[in-house]
Structures are given as structure tokens and as C-alpha cells.
Design a protein around this motif. Structure first.
Motif, PDB file in Angstrom:
ATOM      1  N   PHE A   1      30.547 -37.558   2.868  1.00  0.00           N
ATOM      2  CA  PHE A   1      29.397 -36.828   3.565  1.00  0.00           C
ATOM      3  C   PHE A   1      29.797 -35.496   4.227  1.00  0.00           C
ATOM      4  O   PHE A   1      29.268 -34.345   4.200  1.00  0.00           O
ATOM      5  CB  PHE A   1      28.762 -37.946   4.373  1.00  0.00           C
TER       6      PHE A   1
ATOM      7  N   ARG B   1      24.383 -31.351   1.800  1.00  0.00           N
ATOM      8  CA  ARG B   1      23.470 -32.725   2.002  1.00  0.00           C
ATOM      9  C   ARG B   1      22.573 -32.210   3.059  1.00  0.00           C
ATOM     10  O   ARG B   1      21.116 -32.870   2.785  1.00  0.00           O
ATOM     11  CB  ARG B   1      24.440 -33.522   2.541  1.00  0.00           C
ATOM     12  N   CYS B   2      22.941 -31.371   3.988  1.00  0.00           N
ATOM     13  CA  CYS B   2      21.894 -31.235   4.962  1.00  0.00           C
ATOM     14  C   CYS B   2      21.164 -29.735   5.020  1.00  0.00           C
ATOM     15  O   CYS B   2      20.720 -29.179   6.058  1.00  0.00           O
ATOM     16  CB  CYS B   2      22.604 -31.478   6.382  1.00  0.00           C
TER      17      CYS B   2
ATOM     18  N   GLN C   1      23.224 -32.861  14.127  1.00  0.00           N
ATOM     19  CA  GLN C   1      23.320 -33.783  15.404  1.00  0.00           C
ATOM     20  C   GLN C   1      24.328 -34.964  14.899  1.00  0.00           C
ATOM     21  O   GLN C   1      23.677 -35.573  13.711  1.00  0.00           O
ATOM     22  CB  GLN C   1      21.803 -34.189  15.525  1.00  0.00           C
TER      23      GLN C   1
ATOM     24  N   THR D   1      18.813 -31.540  12.293  1.00  0.00           N
ATOM     25  CA  THR D   1      17.785 -31.685  13.462  1.00  0.00           C
ATOM     26  C   THR D   1      16.478 -31.127  12.946  1.00  0.00           C
ATOM     27  O   THR D   1      16.448 -30.661  11.908  1.00  0.00           O
ATOM     28  CB  THR D   1      17.867 -31.026  14.919  1.00  0.00           C
ATOM     29  N   ALA D   2      15.471 -31.849  13.484  1.00  0.00           N
ATOM     30  CA  ALA D   2      14.068 -31.784  12.724  1.00  0.00           C
ATOM     31  C   ALA D   2      13.596 -30.328  12.659  1.00  0.00           C
ATOM     32  O   ALA D   2      12.975 -29.803  11.729  1.00  0.00           O
ATOM     33  CB  ALA D   2      13.096 -32.521  13.688  1.00  0.00           C
TER      34      ALA D   2
ATOM     35  N   ALA E   1      23.963 -39.238  11.425  1.00  0.00           N
ATOM     36  CA  ALA E   1      24.075 -37.788  11.102  1.00  0.00           C
ATOM     37  C   ALA E   1      23.210 -36.967  10.425  1.00  0.00           C
ATOM     38  O   ALA E   1      22.931 -37.351   9.230  1.00  0.00           O
ATOM     39  CB  ALA E   1      25.651 -37.566  10.722  1.00  0.00           C
ATOM     40  N   ASP E   2      22.574 -35.971  10.650  1.00  0.00           N
ATOM     41  CA  ASP E   2      21.761 -35.125   9.921  1.00  0.00           C
ATOM     42  C   ASP E   2      21.418 -33.790  10.573  1.00  0.00           C
ATOM     43  O   ASP E   2      21.637 -33.800  11.815  1.00  0.00           O
ATOM     44  CB  ASP E   2      20.529 -35.813   9.774  1.00  0.00           C
TER      45      ASP E   2
END
Lengths: 169, 655
Positions: free
Chosen positions: B551, B558-559, B599, B592-593, B589-590
Motif C-alpha cells: 500500500f 491508491r489515494c 492521514q 483526507t475528505a 490510512a487514506d
């Protein structure tokens, strides 16, 4: 069909649908994440157009199911999860944090596209009803005068009140 | 009696002579060797014989039904009363019943199905599986000290059961040529019979194998292929498999077969045919091939079990069919309370209650009216709700009622918790019920492992770790069981280690697996693989979970991160790992909106910690003590991990 921006009855329950994917999500953490309760960039852009506070997309459980919400958003129900909360509790959390947060109706109509054209009458009726349950939680975006820590506290308290929706189909 | 093979008259003579002298008899034989005929002959000759045909052990209520039917041979005031519902009580009740029979000059003839071979000889308190434990307790009570006749499948030896009779007899496998079955009213299967006979003049097989082979040919298989299956040893599993495959392709016949498989007891042939409701051209398939018997039709338990195992979940008996059977038996028992009924009525009551349990909403009100004498009748319904209908709330409610009626039933407490959890009910009730089950059965590895994994999944890692220590102290304080085989490692250690791995705590998974001897690991491929996975993911050995490493290496894609930000994310993780050490669990983990930052977050019952990475690598963080409500964090982004964050990372480890 409710009027747009009409407040939901406090006894209502609403659910938020989020994508489980893209990010990393090990087990054993308490969900939902706070970030799932933050209005997205799209939510904020729409608010600028309507002149209303940025609203978090949610669905009234009396009208819609998880699968209905995913249909409207054109996403895979298996890749998404929903969490629900009582409207009254949203108000209580907001009051404790001295914030103005409202849960209001934002009904959606069936889109005029191929997907809708392919629905049988029963499906159509169900999804029309579900669209009527689309709502917004307004007021969750951090006001400029609000400290980041106070904002996170609000979201954390609110997240604590959400529970996984049992019907994830 | 018609002489069809082994001299059942002589065997019946010897059995009766032995039991009359106060000594026990054990008769074993395979399907078709004449066990049913032998039991009928004993019953015919001796009015003092109390014949109890045990249900297959795959039936949840099998031990309870056996005790009720045996007790029904006594006057109502001589029968055991409903009490705690524990296995210990079942054992004592069985003793009481057998003693009562002896006082009345009666003796027990117990017919054991093949799957009771699972009831091995050991103290029943040591048996973990609740149904097998009750079966063991029942047999211990029935077989101790009094003369009984046990007629069992050849797969079960008396020694395996812990039964040491004075006389052991074996019924030889009984094989005949097909022409010996010419007298069977084959009906619409007659053509199949004749074609098979033409193909198999030199072949001998058991009567039941022939019946199945005729049925298979009637379903369209060639006689030659059927003969090949008959030549296998044993032939019945292959015949059943092929019959089931053909049945599955024909909806009307499948419907009839699913109804047939619901019938647990011999039933009068007219009712059998009416209930199964096969298409007219398939009636003989049902009554002469899959089932057999003249006045009463029965389906041998192994055939039922094998056919059911070949069918998919959605090919099970319908609730409507169960409701029809319930109505049939309700007409025969005439009561909601079994305590004063005669033998035949008890049998009918048990069947009625079982089918009501599986009949869904249609039978619910009548099921609720039954006075349930032991926990298994609640389990029967609750398991159906949970496993088949996936109505976890409904299952939890039935288990709850069971705990009210039988507060010492650890099985009901545990599965109430399990179903409450699956139904998403309040966690306090779930945890309390899991703990109650352990309180009632301290050493049960399954109850203990489930509490630990519940706490892990409930975001209470510290509580889970503490509970793990206490579980080991309860179940295997000296490590004896762990050293003596793979069972405990597979049924206790494995689940907990897997849960820690899933929660991103590989170091703790390795810690759990540590005490398992190398020889035990080597003896079990799943354990070996788990150990390898944990080791490969263990930061204590300088590694990270492969999925986490992957990841991080692909986080930009991925993000959907801006160019260059991935390096900052990886550097921040490296700093977090260095600061907190190998026990720092993997985070949520991703992006932020708002899409502006990345984050890392740890969200447990007692603490929340969020660390955000800006596109330029600066860090912001926020933490909250979810117990006291205290918060701390940064108001502005800054380079590197701030010192104030480090104590919070420790709290994440020990949350």
C-alpha cells in the motif's frame, strides 16, 4: 416527497454511505472514521452554489436502504459500508459543542438515463421513494473561527454515535 | 420372519438370552446387514424390550430426543424432571431412566446411527462440542451398569464408545443378486430394474445399494455406469453423489427430494408419498429407491446425510414443507408438554417441535406454545435462524429465552453473544454474554478465544491482551495440552493470532504463536502458514505486513496523491515506526475528505490519534482521550514528528 431543506423529524434515523477501498483499513478500529463525516470538496462546491452550509450526504432510513444509496451514487454496494445515527442525537452532539448542525431533506429524483429506463415498475417505485429520503447534515464543515481541535472533537463525538447499518445489501 | 441372509433369528436368540441374564450385548453391522430387521425381531419376541432409535448426531436434538423417548417407557411420575439442562443432569437422568426400566423388568435396545462414532470414550466433561458432550453424557448414563442391547453401524466399535459388553456380534455384510429383489413393487422404476438386472447378472451388492442403483438408472444413468459404481467399495457414496447430481438438474424432482430429506423417522408410506409430493413418474424413486419399507417408509440416516451434504444451501427443505410435517405430527401427539406422553406420542412431539422450529413464521406461534424440556430444542430453532435464515436478532432472542429457562447453559450464553454481535447489538450485552459462557465453562477454548477476538474487533486491544493471558491460565496453564497435539493450537491460538494479524498487530500475533512447539506447527499446514505470515509481517524482526508495504509503495496511485507526496507519506510512516517501535499497530490510512492531506489514524475505544501529512511533508496531528474527553494536537503544520505526539503513540499501542 419532503420539501428541499425541510428539517427531518428528530425521531428519524439517517445513514451515511462510505467507500471501503482506496485507503488502508485494518480491523480492530472503531468506525466510522472522522474523515467520513467531513464534507467533501464536491459537497463544499455545491454549497457555494446553493448558498447553504456544506452538507454531508446521508439517507433517511425510513425511505432508503444501503443498496438504494449505492444505486443513486452508481457505486458497488459490496465496496461501501453504511453507518446510521438518530437525528436527535446529531442535534445533541451539536448542542454540546455549541455548533449549529441541521439534518435537512434533499430529495433526489430518478435520473433520466439508461439505468432508470431499465427498471421494472416495482424497482422504479422503490428507488423513487428512496430518492425522497436523501438528506444532508449541514454544518459539519469547520467554521474559520473554530479551532481544529474543537472541530475534531465534534466529529469524534458524532462518530461515536454512529452504528454500522445492519442491512448492508 | 423372512430369511434374507444372516440368521437374524439366531442372533436375536443370543442377544435375548444374554440380556435376560443381566449382561449387555453389542451388535454391529453395515447398511443392509439386517440391523432394522434384528431390532424388530427382538421387539417382537420380547415385550420387555424398549427400543430407542437414536437420531443421527447431526440433528441438534438427537441426545435430548433419545432421553425423552427412553424415559417415555416409564410412568410419568418415574421420569426425570426438567432441571438445569446441563450435561451432568443428562447423565444422571439417563441413569435414573435405565434404573427405572430395570425395576420394571425392561431392558433397553439402542439403535445407534453411524455418526455417533464421534462420541468417543472420554469423560463427558472433557468434550468441548456441546452436542457431542450431551451425547457422551447420555450414553454414559444409559450404558453403565445395566444390561442393554446396542445395535450400531459397523463404523462404531464398542471399545470406541467405551462400552464393554459381555457379547459382541457382527452382522456380516449382506450381498445379494438383484433378482432377489424381484418382489419389490418397483412401479415406475421397473424398467430401470430390468435393465440393470440384465447388465449385472454376476454382481452381488447390498439391498440398499441395489435400490440406489435402480434409482440412478431410473434417472437416466446407463446400467453399465451404475454397475461400475456398484463395484466400488463402498458403493453407496458414489451412487448417492450421482443421484444427487441428476436430481439437482431437475427442479420438480429436487423439490421432492428436499422434502424427503426432511423426514427423520419412519413414516407411514401413504403419508410419505403424499408429503414428498413427487411427480407421479418419480414416486417409486422416492419410496423404493431412496426410501424403503412396506408399511412404513424410511430413509437411512447416512443416505440423508450424504444427500444433504451434496446439496447447496438454497436447495434445502422449505419452511412450508417443515410446517406440513409439523402439522402431521401435531395430529399424533396432541400436546404441548411432553412430560406425560407415551412413547409414540413423545416421538411425535419431538418431530413436531423440530419441524415447527424450522418452519419460520408459519410455525412460530405454535413453537412458542411448546414446553421445551431441555436446551437442545431452543438450539435447534436458534441455529436454524442464525445459519439458514441469517436472522441473528431472532436467533439471539431464542438463545436468550434458553438462558432464562436454563441459566447454566453455557452454549446458549455464548451463541446469544455471537448472534447479538452479528446483529450489531449493543456491545455491552455481547461482552457480558461471552463472559457468562466462560464463567459456566471456564476451560472451553472456543468460548475463550471468541471473547478475545471480540475484544480485538471491538477496538479494545489492551483488554484483549489481558483476556488472552487469563484465557491461557484457565484453559491450559501448564501448556500440557499445547504440547500434546495440534488441537488446542488450532482451536484457540490460531483464531487469536489471526485476529491480531488482521488488526495490524503482527508483533502480538507472533507473541501468541510463540509458545506453540515447533513440532506442533510442523504437523499442521494452516498453523505453519499462519506462523510464517506473522513472522513475515513482524516489525520486531524488521519487517512490515506485505499488504501494508505494498500500500505504501503505491500510495500515490491508491489515494490519488499529488506528485511527490508519496515520499513524504512513506517518510512519515518510517518516523512513526521509529518513534513508537515494533508494537505500533498499522493505522487506518487514506487521503483526507477534502483531498488536501494524507492521514494516518488509530481509532480505539479509549483513544483516537490522527497524524496528517501535507503535500510539502509538514505534519499536523490530533489526539483525543475518549474516556476523559481530553484533546491535544497541533494548531498549525510543522516539520517532523512533534515530541508531544510520542506519548499518544504509546497509548495507541496499549489502547
Amino acid at each position: 416527497m419532503r420539501e428541499r431543506y425541510e428539517p427531518l423529524p428528530v425521531a428519524s434515523s439517517v445513514f451515511r454511505t462510505v467507500r471501503i477501498g482506496g485507503g488502508f483499513l485494518p480491523e480492530g478500529h472503531r468506525l466510522p472514521k472522522l474523515e467520513w463525516l467531513v464534507p467533501t470538496a464536491d459537497d463544499c462546491r455545491e454549497a457555494e452554489q446553493t448558498g447553504r452550509p456544506a452538507g454531508l450526504s446521508v439517507w433517511d432510513m425510513a425511505f432508503a436502504r444501503h443498496a438504494d444509496a449505492c444505486w443513486y451514487r452508481e457505486v458497488d454496494p459490496a465496496e461501501h459500508r453504511s453507518f446510521w445515527v438518530l437525528v436527535d442525537v446529531v442535534g445533541q452532539v451539536a448542542a454540546r459543542n455549541r455548533r449549529e448542525v441541521a439534518v435537512v431533506a434533499d430529495p433526489l429524483s430518478l435520473p433520466e438515463d439508461d439505468r432508470a429506463a431499465g427498471l421494472d415498475p416495482e424497482q422504479r417505485a422503490r428507488l423513487e421513494r428512496a430518492g425522497g429520503g436523501h438528506s444532508l447534515i449541514e454544518g459539519l464543515r469547520r467554521p474559520e473561527a473554530t479551532r481544529k481541535q474543537d472541530q475534531r472533537r465534534l466529529l469524534d463525538e458524532l462518530a461515536h454515535e454512529f452504528s454500522p447499518l445492519l442491512d448492508q445489501e | 420372519m423372512e430369511r434374507l441372509g444372516p440368521d437374524l433369528a439366531e442372533i436375536a436368540d443370543r442377544a435375548l438370552e444374554t440380556v435376560s441374564a443381566g449382561r449387555s450385548v453389542y451388535v454391529e453391522g453395515p447398511i443392509g446387514s439386517g440391523r432394522t430387521s434384528l431390532v424388530k425381531e427382538i421387539e417382537r419376541r420380547s415385550p420387555n424390550a424398549v427400543v430407542v432409535e437414536l437420531l443421527a448426531l447431526e440433528e441438534v436434538d438427537a441426545p435430548a430426543v433419545a432421553l425423552l423417548e427412553t424415559a417415555a417407557a416409564l410412568p410419568p411420575d418415574g421420569r426425570p424432571r426438567r432441571g438445569t439442562g446441563t450435561a451432568h443432569e443428562a447423565h444422571a437422568s439417563a441413569r435414573q431412566v435405565v434404573d427405572g426400566l430395570a425395576r420394571e423388568g425392561k431392558f433397553l435396545v439402542l439403535r445407534l446411527p453411524e455418526d455417533w462414532r464421534a462420541v468417543e470414550h472420554q469423560p463427558y466433561d472433557d468434550v468441548i462440542n456441546a452436542i457431542v458432550r450431551r451425547a457422551r453424557a447420555l450414553l454414559d448414563g444409559l450404558l453403565e451398569g445395566r444390561a442393554v442391547v446396542v445395535v450400531a453401524d459397523a463404523a462404531i466399535t464398542s471399545t470406541r464408545l467405551g462400552f464393554h459388553p459381555e457379547l459382541v456380534l457382527q452382522l456380516r455384510p449382506y450381498k445379494i443378486h438383484l433378482e432377489a429383489l424381484a418382489g419389490i413393487p418397483w412401479g415406475t422404476c421397473l424398467d430401470a430394474y430390468e435393465r440393470l438386472q440384465a447388465e449385472s447378472t454376476d454382481l452381488a451388492a447390498s439391498p440398499y445399494a441395489w435400490r440406489l442403483a435402480v434409482g440412478l438408472v431410473a434417472l437416466g444413468e446407463s446400467p453399465r455406469a451404475a454397475v461400475r459404481l456398484l463395484r466400488a467399495e463402498p458403493p453407496i457414496p458414489g451412487l448417492v453423489r450421482e443421484i444427487t447430481n441428476r436430481v439437482k438438474a431437475r427442479p420438480r424432482i429436487l423439490e421432492a427430494v428436499t422434502r424427503l430429506l426432511a423426514i427423520r423417522r419412519p413414516i407411514d408410506t401413504a403419508t410419505f408419498s403424499r408429503f414428498v409430493a413427487a411427480p407421479p413418474e418419480q414416486v417409486s424413486l422416492m419410496t423404493q429407491c431412496l426410501g424403503y419399507g412396506a408399511e412404513q417408509t424410511r430413509v437411512a440416516p447416512p443416505i440423508r446425510a450424504q444427500m444433504r451434504s451434496f446439496l447447496d444451501q438454497e436447495e434445502r427443505t422449505s419452511e412450508q414443507a417443515h410446517e406440513e410435517l409439523a402439522r402431521h405430527y401435531a395430529g399424533l401427539d396432541g400436546a404441548n408438554d411432553v412430560s406425560t406422553l407415551g412413547v409414540e406420542q413423545v416421538r411425535s412431539w419431538c418431530e413436531k417441535t423440530h419441524h415447527l422450529a424450522l418452519s419460520g413464521a408459519a410455525g412460530l406461534a405454535r413453537w412458542n406454545e411448546q414446553v421445551l424440556p431441555s436446551p437442545e430444542f431452543y438450539w435447534d430453532k436458534a441455529r436454524h435462524l442464525s445459519i439458514v435464515e441469517r436472522d441473528y436478532s431472532g436467533a439471539a432472542e431464542v438463545y436468550r429465552r434458553c438462558t432464562e429457562a436454563f441459566p447454566q447453559d453455557d452454549y446458549a450464553w455464548h451463541y446469544m453473544a455471537f448472534n447479538l454481535q452479528r446483529a450489531g447489538k449493543a456491545r455491552e450485552g455481547v461482552e457480558a454474554a461471552y463472559r457468562k459462557a466462560i464463567e459456566l465453562d471456564l476451560e472451553n477454548p472456543w468460548w475463550n478465544s471468541r471473547l478475545v477476538t471480540f475484544l480485538i474487533g471491538d477496538a479494545q486491544p489492551a483488554a484483549a491482551r489481558l483476556e488472552w493471558s487469563e484465557a491461557i491460565a484457565r484453559v491450559d496453564p501448564d501448556g500440557d495440552q499445547l504440547r500434546n497435539g495440534t488441537w488446542l493450537a488450532k482451536h484457540l491460538y490460531r483464531w487469536v493470532a489471526e485476529a491480531w494479524l488482521g488488526a495490524g498487530r503482527a508483533a502480538w500475533a507472533v507473541e501468541v504463536l510463540g509458545p506453540i512447539p515447533q513440532a506442533t506447527l510442523q504437523a499442521s499446514q494452516p498453523l505453519l502458514e499462519l506462523h510464517s505470515q506473522a513472522s513475515m509481517a513482524n516489525p520486531g524482526e524488521g519487517r512490515e505486513s506485505p499488504s501494508w508495504s505494498e500500500f505504501l509503495s503505491e500510495v500515490e496511485v491508491r489515494c490519488a496523491l499529488p506528485s511527490g507526496m508519496g515520499a513524504h507519506v512513506r517518510a512519515t510512516w518510517a518516523a512513526l515506526r521509529a518513534a513508537a517501535g515494533p508494537e505500533l499497530p498499522l493505522p487506518l490510512a487514506d487521503r483526507t475528505a477534502d483531498g488536501e492531506r494524507f492521514q494516518f489514524a488509530w481509532s480505539y475505544r479509549s483513544v483516537l490519534v490522527e497524524v496528517e501529512v501535507h503535500p510539502n511533508g509538514a505534519i499536523e496531528w490530533f489526539s483525543r482521550d475518549r474516556v476523559s474527553g481530553a484533546v491535544e494536537g497541533s494548531d498549525e503544520p510543522s516539520p517532523g514528528l512533534p515530541e508531544e505526539l510520542r506519548p499518544w503513540l504509546d497509548r495507541v499501542i496499549h489502547a
